[in-house]
Design a protein around this motif. Structure first.
Motif, mmCIF file in Angstrom:
data_model
loop_
_atom_site.group_PDB
_atom_site.id
_atom_site.type_symbol
_atom_site.label_atom_id
_atom_site.label_comp_id
_atom_site.label_asym_id
_atom_site.label_seq_id
_atom_site.Cartn_x
_atom_site.Cartn_y
_atom_site.Cartn_z
ATOM 1 N N UNK A 243 28.942 44.353 32.955
ATOM 2 C CA UNK A 243 28.297 44.337 31.643
ATOM 3 C C UNK A 243 28.813 43.266 30.692
ATOM 4 N N UNK A 244 29.855 42.544 31.074
ATOM 5 C CA UNK A 244 30.379 41.533 30.162
ATOM 6 C C UNK A 244 31.075 40.426 30.945
ATOM 7 N N UNK A 245 31.469 39.369 30.221
ATOM 8 C CA UNK A 245 32.016 38.183 30.857
ATOM 9 C C UNK A 245 33.354 38.449 31.537
ATOM 10 N N UNK A 246 34.228 39.212 30.865
ATOM 11 C CA UNK A 246 35.542 39.491 31.451
ATOM 12 C C UNK A 246 35.402 40.245 32.766
ATOM 13 N N UNK A 247 34.518 41.237 32.784
ATOM 14 C CA UNK A 247 34.328 42.025 34.007
ATOM 15 C C UNK A 247 33.688 41.163 35.096
ATOM 16 N N UNK A 248 32.775 40.261 34.706
ATOM 17 C CA UNK A 248 32.145 39.367 35.687
ATOM 18 C C UNK A 248 33.186 38.459 36.337
ATOM 19 N N UNK A 249 34.105 37.927 35.529
ATOM 20 C CA UNK A 249 35.167 37.069 36.074
ATOM 21 C C UNK A 249 36.064 37.863 37.010
#
Length: 266
Positions: A243-249
């Motif tokens: 759901x967000x950039x940190x989790x995607x990374x």
């Protein structure tokens, strides 16, 4: 920021009958955790019964302290900006606490205070509304160290909570290792996640996201509009089920789409 090194071996902790019952239930139910949603239900159910918390961050670190895997399980509403600050795989609050645990030993209990020790962490806690944290790390096994960070324990963490966390540590570690995605080559241009494929362009954008680039910066670097970048990022979210950039990374690192050290060198 007050820092307390918990030492249950020097302070005898006698569990109540209810605590022993809850502990056995948590251990037994952990045997059936195989998928992420099961881990979430376990963390917010039986584990929460003995260690009431609002946010649990689970990390696997290599021997250089780089993040190999990160999972976030929260019972409170966590907006994207706050989650990125806490969960960023290069310098987020959870990773800094994990490294602090490696320096001082395990487990650690931290709470906001006026003392000068760890002033930067204390300031970040206050800024982002974090009251306390408890950190515990496993030994180096299977090529990694597993670290578990619990934020905002009800009424504040104590030596008793630290002892319970140490008792649960091997069960948390095993459950986390079960969530691992089969490894893929980082050089593959298209990586499967279920029936969905991550394209080479999406991997390129994800690498720039890891470096902290904005949509405007990414668009300028790749010669595309910020709106096109935003659409790519949204597709990456759907494909990685985040759901967000940190989790995607973090998910990109665990899938070996990204170099875990890249964010540190950006």
């Amino acid at each position: 920021m007050n820092l307390l090194l918990a030492s249950p071996e020097k302070n005898l902790v006698m569990l109540s009958e209810r605590e022993r019952e809850y502990l056995v239930r948590a251990i037994e139910s952990g045997l059936y955790v195989r998928k992420r949603h099961q881990f979430f239900l376990w963390a917010q159910g039986q584990l929460h019964g003995i260690l009431p918390h609002e946010l649990l961050i689970c990390l696997r670190l290599d021997d250089d302290g780089h993040v190999l895997q990160m999972e976030c399980f929260n019972s409170c509403l966590l907006d994207e900006e706050r989650q990125e600050v806490i969960c960023h795989p290069a310098n987020g609050i959870a990773v800094r606490l994990a490294r602090l645990c490696g320096e001082h030993g395990s487990p650690l209990i931290l709470a906001c205070g006026d003392e000068p020790q760890h002033m930067e962490l204390g300031a970040d806690f206050r800024r982002w509304g974090l009251r306390n944290a408890m950190v515990c790390a496993s030994d180096y096994l299977f090529g990694s160290i597993c670290v578990f960070v619990l934020f905002d324990l009800k009424e504040g963490p104590t030596q008793r909570h630290a002892y319970l966390l140490e008792l649960m540590l091997p069960h948390l570690q095993i459950a986390l290792l079960r969530l691992l995605t089969p490894s893929s080559s980082v050089n593959e241009p298209r990586i499967g996640t279920g029936n969905r494929l991550i394209t080479a362009r999406e991997v390129e954008i994800l690498r720039l996201v890891q470096q902290g680039k904005s949509n405007q910066d990414i668009g300028s670097a790749l010669g595309i509009s910020p709106l096109t970048v935003k659409n790519h990022v949204q597709r990456i979210y759907r494909k990685l089920n985040v759901q967000n950039r940190a989790h995607a990374v973090s998910r990109g690192i665990s899938l070996r789409l990204l170099d875990s050290a890249a964010g540190l060198n950006a």
